[in-house]
Design a protein around this motif. Structure first.
Motif, mmCIF file in Angstrom:
data_model
loop_
_atom_site.group_PDB
_atom_site.id
_atom_site.type_symbol
_atom_site.label_atom_id
_atom_site.label_comp_id
_atom_site.label_asym_id
_atom_site.label_seq_id
_atom_site.Cartn_x
_atom_site.Cartn_y
_atom_site.Cartn_z
ATOM 1 N N GLN A 120 0.799 -1.228 0.000
ATOM 2 C CA GLN A 120 0.000 0.000 0.000
ATOM 3 C C GLN A 120 0.831 1.278 0.000
ATOM 4 O O GLN A 120 0.282 2.369 -0.120
ATOM 5 C CB GLN A 120 -0.928 0.017 1.227
ATOM 6 C CG GLN A 120 -1.933 -1.119 1.252
ATOM 7 C CD GLN A 120 -2.890 -1.070 0.079
ATOM 8 O OE1 GLN A 120 -3.360 -0.019 -0.304
ATOM 9 N NE2 GLN A 120 -3.155 -2.216 -0.513
ATOM 10 N N LEU A 121 2.128 1.162 0.159
ATOM 11 C CA LEU A 121 2.979 2.355 0.252
ATOM 12 C C LEU A 121 3.159 3.022 -1.105
ATOM 13 O O LEU A 121 3.185 2.345 -2.136
ATOM 14 C CB LEU A 121 4.355 1.979 0.816
ATOM 15 C CG LEU A 121 4.403 1.612 2.291
ATOM 16 C CD1 LEU A 121 5.797 1.094 2.652
ATOM 17 C CD2 LEU A 121 4.020 2.793 3.164
ATOM 18 N N PRO A 122 3.309 4.349 -1.101
ATOM 19 C CA PRO A 122 3.622 5.037 -2.358
ATOM 20 C C PRO A 122 4.936 4.512 -2.930
ATOM 21 O O PRO A 122 5.802 4.011 -2.198
ATOM 22 C CB PRO A 122 3.781 6.503 -1.939
ATOM 23 C CG PRO A 122 3.182 6.618 -0.594
ATOM 24 C CD PRO A 122 3.221 5.262 0.037
ATOM 25 N N GLU A 123 5.094 4.634 -4.232
ATOM 26 C CA GLU A 123 6.271 4.119 -4.932
ATOM 27 C C GLU A 123 7.583 4.685 -4.389
ATOM 28 O O GLU A 123 8.615 4.014 -4.412
ATOM 29 C CB GLU A 123 6.121 4.474 -6.414
ATOM 30 C CG GLU A 123 7.019 3.729 -7.342
ATOM 31 C CD GLU A 123 6.701 4.064 -8.781
ATOM 32 O OE1 GLU A 123 7.497 4.806 -9.391
ATOM 33 O OE2 GLU A 123 5.666 3.590 -9.282
ATOM 34 N N THR A 124 7.565 5.895 -3.868
ATOM 35 C CA THR A 124 8.781 6.571 -3.401
ATOM 36 C C THR A 124 9.148 6.236 -1.960
ATOM 37 O O THR A 124 10.140 6.731 -1.449
ATOM 38 C CB THR A 124 8.620 8.095 -3.520
ATOM 39 O OG1 THR A 124 7.466 8.483 -2.753
ATOM 40 C CG2 THR A 124 8.442 8.518 -4.970
#
Length: 148
Positions: A120-124
């Motif tokens: 679920q984490l953003p790509e960055t």
């Protein structure tokens, strides 16, 4: 690279199939979960999250929806064991039961928590570390660098 941590608490019971100590009985814990992510702070004056790796609120929303809302005040049961029958009976009586494909120990719970959060984490941003306290002085740790 900066690491930031958010701490969560939840109440969950578990039953450990074939365990040979007093914790073989169904029992609960006040879990304390430390979630550490890492990334580079955003450097853009026009970005609403300028200066942040990720908003703490975004971490909260991920952990709440993926872990807390599901596991809080539930009983974790190994569905691959005969305890599945116990779980179904509890469920039939209106209890909140989570059927796991593993022995629901602190160690195995960390694996599941890691997978749910990473997805679920953003790509960055990447998951760096988890610590799950089962009691005040007993906990397990998951480190990204230890994973294959």
């Amino acid at each position: 690279m900066i690491r930031i941590t958010k701490i969560f608490t939840f109440e969950t019971a578990h039953v450990l199939y074939n365990y040979d100590g007093k914790c073989k009985n169904m029992h609960g814990h006040s879990y304390k979960l430390f979630v550490t992510v890492k990334g580079t702070p955003i450097n853009d004056l026009d970005h609403p999250k300028n200066g942040m790796v990720v908003d703490f609120g975004d971490i909260k929303n991920i952990v709440k929806s993926e872990i807390i809302d599901l596991w809080d005040h539930a009983v974790l049961v190994n569905e691959l064991s005969p305890h599945q029958i116990l779980g179904r009976d509890l469920e039939d009586k209106g209890h909140k039961v989570i059927f796991c494909k593993y022995q629901p120990t602190c160690e195995n719970m960390l694996y599941e928590i890691a997978e749910k959060i990473k997805n679920q984490l953003p790509e960055t941003v990447s998951l760096a570390y988890l610590k799950l306290h089962e009691t005040e002085n007993s906990y397990g740790e998951w480190f990204a660098e230890d994973q294959n």
